[in-house]
Write an enzyme that holds these catalytic residues in place. Structure first.
Site, PDB file in Angstrom:
ATOM      1  N   CYS A 104     100.150 -26.955  73.815  1.00 32.83           N
ATOM      2  CA  CYS A 104     100.980 -26.482  72.694  1.00 32.83           C
ATOM      3  C   CYS A 104     100.161 -25.632  71.711  1.00 32.83           C
ATOM      4  O   CYS A 104      99.131 -26.075  71.193  1.00 32.83           O
ATOM      5  CB  CYS A 104     101.599 -27.680  71.975  1.00 32.83           C
ATOM      6  SG  CYS A 104     102.641 -27.184  70.592  1.00 32.83           S
ATOM      7  N   LYS A 143      99.768 -30.738  81.363  1.00 29.75           N
ATOM      8  CA  LYS A 143     100.288 -29.398  81.055  1.00 29.75           C
ATOM      9  C   LYS A 143      99.182 -28.608  80.368  1.00 29.75           C
ATOM     10  O   LYS A 143      98.665 -29.028  79.329  1.00 29.75           O
ATOM     11  CB  LYS A 143     101.507 -29.512  80.137  1.00 29.75           C
ATOM     12  CG  LYS A 143     101.985 -28.181  79.544  1.00 29.75           C
ATOM     13  CD  LYS A 143     102.786 -27.382  80.552  1.00 29.75           C
ATOM     14  CE  LYS A 143     103.190 -25.991  80.070  1.00 29.75           C
ATOM     15  NZ  LYS A 143     104.009 -25.946  78.872  1.00 29.75           N
ATOM     16  N   GLY A 209     105.869 -19.691  82.891  1.00 27.82           N
ATOM     17  CA  GLY A 209     105.789 -18.467  82.100  1.00 27.82           C
ATOM     18  C   GLY A 209     106.722 -17.385  82.589  1.00 27.82           C
ATOM     19  O   GLY A 209     106.626 -16.942  83.734  1.00 27.82           O
ATOM     20  N   ASP A 210     107.667 -16.986  81.723  1.00 26.72           N
ATOM     21  CA  ASP A 210     108.568 -15.868  81.989  1.00 26.72           C
ATOM     22  C   ASP A 210     109.493 -16.089  83.185  1.00 26.72           C
ATOM     23  O   ASP A 210     109.737 -15.173  83.966  1.00 26.72           O
ATOM     24  CB  ASP A 210     107.763 -14.563  82.178  1.00 26.72           C
ATOM     25  CG  ASP A 210     106.995 -14.192  80.920  1.00 26.72           C
ATOM     26  OD1 ASP A 210     107.349 -14.681  79.832  1.00 26.72           O
ATOM     27  OD2 ASP A 210     106.024 -13.416  81.034  1.00 26.72           O
TER      28      ASP A 210
END
Ligand code: FMN
Length: 354
Positions: A104, A143, A209-210
């Site tokens: 994060c 993560k 991601g994306d």
């Protein structure tokens, strides 16, 4: 095509999971997605101290339902013994997997040596992983982002943490292809994911991601070789992304976007479960931000978006549904929207992950 993806002994029907998303991925969002093909989901990041001592958001964050499995409870924290204690509590609450967030990038989180900060402190990151491993018998996952920044030193730190997770037999590592420094700017580096999977073929890697639509999920899966796709912003307001991905994996063409009747059914289900978590009054506020995301699939999206934004009560919520979702018709397809940074901003509004 059948999925090979297994996380902690759980075989997943498709190589995709629903991401941890602060302020979004509660039981209601997870179950709405599971009923539409999502095989595995992660909670939003739960602050270890909140899990241990109680406090704002604790019970809401820990709510599961019988059809909300397998599920990973994700922890955010800085101290090894607190993370270990919280991990044990998650297991007691029937979470199947414990996931540790070292990714994060939110300033407040970083400032308290949590989340992405830990990528810059492998010593502490490893102490946390070891303590959690000692405390919890079940599967653990991690993560990460691809580094704190683009420096060679950051790459070494990433490697150290990754290798230690492998040594401690973590079941999977999700990697967001941006650096912590990047936050949500620029593009996620899918080539980093490809090279990582090539170098670490024995670790189960989830790419992040994306991934904004099913075609993005397929592209990431095929072009990087990751074991699974971590579907984040693309799943908010679009629980159909999982069945669409399944169709593409099976070599079929993309199904027609969900009809307005199908969207209405999902919104109603989602709302009912939100009421169980938050109670009626808070549920309509929680669902306002969900409704905004669902509106992208509506042919009259801009108007639906505008009306969902104004919702403050269940009566107003019902009115939006009655106005735009009462009669059936075709939905609008969700395509890749690379610039969804506005959604990130709402991340910091979540009390739980702060
Ligand atoms: C609003 C928001 C909240 C997020 N909260 C979390 C979180 O609690 N835990 C986590 O692991 N990642 C969190 N993320 C990161 C996503 O899971 C994902 O890794 C990231 O958005 C990149 O994927 P995407 O570009 O496909 O959305 C969050 C992202 C957003 C936009």
């Amino acid at each position: 095509m059948g999925s090979q993806l297994k996380i902690g002994g759980f075989a997943l029907s498709i190589p995709a999971i629903e991401a941890g998303l602060a302020g979004y991925s509660d039981m209601a969002m997870r179950v709405t997605a599971r009923r539409r093909g999502c095989p595995y989901a992660v909670t939003e990041a739960l602050l270890d101290r909140v899990v241990i001592t109680g406090g704002r958001g604790r019970e809401k964050g820990l709510i599961l339902s019988d059809d909300d499995h397998p599920v990973a409870g994700q922890l955010l924290g800085s101290e090894a013994h607190e993370m270990a204690t919280a991990a044990k509590i998650l297991k007691d609450y029937d979470f199947d997997v414990v996931d540790l967030n070292f990714a994060c990038p939110v300033k407040k989180v970083m400032g308290r040596c949590r989340g992405g900060y830990l990528l810059s402190d492998p010593h502490q990151a490893i102490a946390i992983m070891q303590a959690v491993r000692d405390e919890v018998e079940g599967p653990l996952t991690l993560k990460l982002r691809r580094g704190v920044d683009d420096s060679a030193h950051a790459a070494e730190q990433f490697e150290q943490i990754f290798d230690e997770a492998q040594r401690l037999e973590f079941s999977a590592i999700a990697v967001h292809g941006r650096t912590v420094e990047q936050k949500y700017t620029g593009k996620a580096d899918w080539d980093f994911l490809r090279r990582l999977k090539t170098r670490k073929p024995n670790m189960t890697i989830l790419g992040s991601g994306d991934v904004f639509c099913a075609a993005d999920a397929l592209r990431m899966y095929e072009s990087t070789g990751v074991d699974g796709v971590w579907i984040a912003r693309g799943a908010i307001g679009n629980p159909w992304i999982f069945s669409e991905f399944q169709a593409l994996l099976d070599g079929q063409s993309l199904p027609a976007p969900p009809s307005i009747a199908a969207q209405r059914a999902a919104l109603l289900e989602h709302f009912q479960m939100a009421v169980i978590i938050y109670g009626e009054e808070l549920a309509s506020r929680q669902m306002r931000k969900m409704g905004i995301k669902y509106s992208r699939l509506h042919p009259d999206g801009a108007a639906v978006w505008r009306d969902f934004i104004a919702v403050k009560s269940q009566v107003e919520w019902d009115r939006v549904l009655a106005t735009y979702y009462a009669s059936d018709g075709p939905g609008r397809a969700q395509t890749s929207i690379a610039d969804a940074a506005d959604m990130y901003n709402s991340c910091t509004s979540s009390g739980v992950a702060a």
